[in-house]
Design an enzyme around this catalytic site. Structure first.
Site, short mmCIF file in Angstrom:
data_model
loop_
_atom_site.label_atom_id
_atom_site.label_comp_id
_atom_site.label_asym_id
_atom_site.label_seq_id
_atom_site.Cartn_x
_atom_site.Cartn_y
_atom_site.Cartn_z
N ASP A 122 -47.43 -33.33 -2.70
CA ASP A 122 -46.88 -34.72 -2.28
C ASP A 122 -46.98 -34.71 -0.83
OD1 ASP A 122 -43.15 -34.91 -3.66
OD2 ASP A 122 -44.52 -35.66 -1.89
N LEU A 173 -45.22 -36.48 1.00
CA LEU A 173 -43.71 -36.04 1.70
C LEU A 173 -43.40 -37.16 2.75
CD1 LEU A 173 -44.06 -32.04 2.45
CD2 LEU A 173 -43.16 -32.80 0.54
N ASN A 200 -50.46 -47.13 -5.08
CA ASN A 200 -49.62 -45.99 -5.23
C ASN A 200 -49.53 -45.71 -6.52
OD1 ASN A 200 -48.88 -43.50 -3.90
ND2 ASN A 200 -46.98 -43.96 -4.80
N SER A 260 -40.73 -44.58 -17.83
CA SER A 260 -39.04 -44.53 -17.78
C SER A 260 -39.03 -45.50 -18.05
CB SER A 260 -39.71 -45.18 -16.20
OG SER A 260 -38.40 -46.58 -16.24
N TYR A 264 -42.13 -52.50 -11.07
CA TYR A 264 -42.12 -51.46 -11.42
C TYR A 264 -42.21 -50.92 -11.90
CZ TYR A 264 -39.42 -46.86 -12.32
OH TYR A 264 -39.09 -45.97 -12.47
N LYS A 309 -45.74 -48.26 -14.71
CA LYS A 309 -44.60 -47.39 -15.56
C LYS A 309 -46.46 -47.27 -16.89
CE LYS A 309 -42.84 -44.53 -12.82
NZ LYS A 309 -43.44 -43.15 -12.73
N ASN A 353 -31.29 -43.33 -18.03
CA ASN A 353 -30.69 -42.95 -16.42
C ASN A 353 -30.57 -41.32 -15.70
OD1 ASN A 353 -30.41 -45.80 -17.32
ND2 ASN A 353 -29.47 -46.37 -15.12
N ARG A 403 -25.07 -47.98 -19.77
CA ARG A 403 -26.34 -47.17 -19.91
C ARG A 403 -26.57 -45.80 -20.54
NH1 ARG A 403 -27.71 -51.56 -18.54
NH2 ARG A 403 -28.42 -52.71 -16.74
N GLY A 428 -31.60 -59.64 -14.41
CA GLY A 428 -32.61 -59.17 -15.18
C GLY A 428 -32.05 -57.80 -15.87
C1 WQD Z 1 -27.47 -48.74 -14.33
C2 WQD Z 1 -25.82 -49.60 -14.17
C3 WQD Z 1 -25.69 -51.85 -12.93
C4 WQD Z 1 -26.17 -50.63 -9.13
C5 WQD Z 1 -32.76 -47.97 -14.17
C6 WQD Z 1 -33.78 -47.83 -12.77
C7 WQD Z 1 -34.83 -46.40 -13.24
C8 WQD Z 1 -34.81 -46.00 -13.93
C9 WQD Z 1 -33.78 -45.89 -14.84
C10 WQD Z 1 -36.08 -44.84 -14.47
C11 WQD Z 1 -26.30 -51.33 -14.54
C12 WQD Z 1 -24.99 -51.49 -12.62
C13 WQD Z 1 -25.97 -50.95 -10.71
C14 WQD Z 1 -25.17 -50.99 -8.63
C15 WQD Z 1 -23.81 -51.16 -10.40
N1 WQD Z 1 -35.20 -45.35 -13.87
N2 WQD Z 1 -24.84 -50.97 -11.27
N3 WQD Z 1 -23.59 -52.05 -9.41
O1 WQD Z 1 -30.65 -50.79 -14.03
O2 WQD Z 1 -30.53 -48.93 -15.95
O3 WQD Z 1 -32.53 -49.47 -13.87
O4 WQD Z 1 -33.32 -47.58 -14.74
O5 WQD Z 1 -37.81 -44.99 -14.00
O6 WQD Z 1 -34.30 -45.73 -12.19
O7 WQD Z 1 -35.30 -49.18 -14.01
O8 WQD Z 1 -30.56 -48.30 -13.05
O9 WQD Z 1 -28.34 -47.08 -11.61
O10 WQD Z 1 -29.63 -49.68 -11.20
O11 WQD Z 1 -28.19 -50.03 -12.49
O12 WQD Z 1 -22.71 -52.25 -11.37
O13 WQD Z 1 -24.64 -51.20 -6.56
O14 WQD Z 1 -25.50 -49.63 -12.76
O15 WQD Z 1 -25.38 -53.25 -13.33
O16 WQD Z 1 -25.38 -51.86 -15.40
P1 WQD Z 1 -30.68 -49.36 -14.40
P2 WQD Z 1 -29.20 -49.28 -12.44
#
Ligand code: WQD
Length: 322
Positions: free
Chosen positions: A31, A33, A91, A116, A140, A144, A169, A220, A283
């Site tokens: 890592d 770090l 990266n 992901s 991102y 992946k 998630n 989610r 998105g």
């Molecule tokens: C979750 C829900 C938002 C923040 C992630 C990333 C990535 C992936 C998993 C691994 C959604 C809502 C969020 C906020 C909100 N993991 N929200 N207010 O969008 O599912 O994407 O998927 O790669 O981490 O791609 O995760 O936690 O951003 O959002 O209302 O301040 O919470 O609209 O419905 P997301 P998230």
């Protein structure tokens, strides 16, 4: 028999290191770090450096007689990937090429990859199966998807077997409160809700409550980080038993809404979560949750921890570190 864990000082990496050691595997972590914390390793061997340093990776694999690699080392901020895409191409993608080339040089032929669910983008249907088309909607997620393909091609050209794990998630912290997420390096919902309820930030913004979902907020598939860690152990042991390469979803198969997260947190914390409803985030799909059958069939793995356990462990962890 040692497992090399790249990015093992990060959130999911540190929980996986702990689970691998608990299952009797020796572990060495590589890592930089840069975004991880050495104290999260709980004494596991650590080599500080980059996956792009091929000589370091090859030497580490040889010195520790590494039999398999678990690859977490990557940047993971959707927003940052769109403002600084070069960081992610270099990266995440180029770094993975360096890593698998160094593995091949050291005759290491097994890799578990931290992928992901974001590679699906806005899915055409839910629950999302592994055969769903990939529509990455940000750099991102695209990185992946490309890392998955690169690793898969090294299976064809170099005989490297792999399991790519598509996380939904990830959330929560270790049940015993010893390790957890660093909320300073994430924009995900659960840590932001914890910041708000603990008074470490202003109100959490709810990105829209006009979605075609039961309560109008986004849905989610929240999976406990310890369930994810157990899945990585299962994937390593699948490869060590030479059961073949695959790509699987890691989720619970259950969709939960933003409002449900808020209500659960209020119940656990015993006070309201300061929040404000704002416009939708560009998105964001309305609803995403996993089809979980393949991981059960091929890895004999299922998530066992509930949303309540996720929120309870997250709240206990962030309360202890604030
Ligand atoms: C979750 C829900 C938002 C923040 C992630 C990333 C990535 C992936 C998993 C691994 C959604 C809502 C969020 C906020 C909100 N993991 N929200 N207010 O969008 O599912 O994407 O998927 O790669 O981490 O791609 O995760 O936690 O951003 O959002 O209302 O301040 O919470 O609209 O419905 P997301 P998230």
């Amino acid at each position: 028999m040692t497992i090399l864990v790249t990015g093992g000082a990060g959130y999911i990496g540190s929980h996986t290191v702990r689970a691998l050691r608990g299952a009797g595997h020796d572990v060495v972590v590589l890592d930089s770090l840069e975004r991880g914390r050495a104290d999260a390793l709980l004494g596991a061997d650590l080599v500080v450096g980059s996956i792009a340093d091929r000589d370091l990776v090859t030497a580490t694999c040889r010195n520790y007689d590494v039999q398999a690699v678990v690859h977490f080392a990557a940047y993971k901020s959707v927003g940052e990937s769109m403002t600084s895409p070069g960081l992610y191409w270099d990266n995440n993608v180029a770094g993975t090429v360096h890593l698998v080339e160094a593995m091949a040089e050291a005759d290491v032929s097994r890799i578990v990859f931290s992928s992901s669910a974001s590679v699906y983008g806005t899915p055409d249907a839910v629950p999302v199966t592994e055969s769903a088309p990939l529509h990455p909607e940000n750099v991102y997620a695209e990185s992946k998807a490309q890392m998955e393909k690169i690793i898969s091609w090294y299976g064809v050209t170099h005989g490297i077997s792999s399991v790519s794990l598509r996380y939904f998630n990830a959330a929560g912290a270790s049940t015993d409160g010893v390790i957890g997420e660093d909320w300073s390096v994430t924009t995900n919902l659960v840590p932001l809700v914890m910041k708000a309820v603990l008074g470490a930030s202003g109100p959490v913004q709810v990105f829209g409550d006009d979605y075609p979902t039961p309560d109008g907020t986004g849905v989610r598939d929240y999976i406990h980080v310890e369930d994810l860690a157990v899945a990585h152990v299962a994937a390593v042991e699948h490869l060590l038993a030479d059961r073949g390469s695959l790509c699987v979803n890691l989720g619970t198969g259950i969709g939960s809404s933003v409002r449900e997260i808020l209500m659960l947190t209020e119940s656990v914390a015993g006070r309201p979560v300061p929040h404000e409803v704002v416009g939708r985030r560009a998105g964001d799909p309305a609803e995403v949750y996993a089809d979980v059958r393949l991981a059960a069939e091929r890895l004999n793995w299922r998530a066992t921890r509930s949303l309540d356990e996720i929120i309870t462990s997250a709240y206990a962890w962030h309360s202890s570190t604030i």
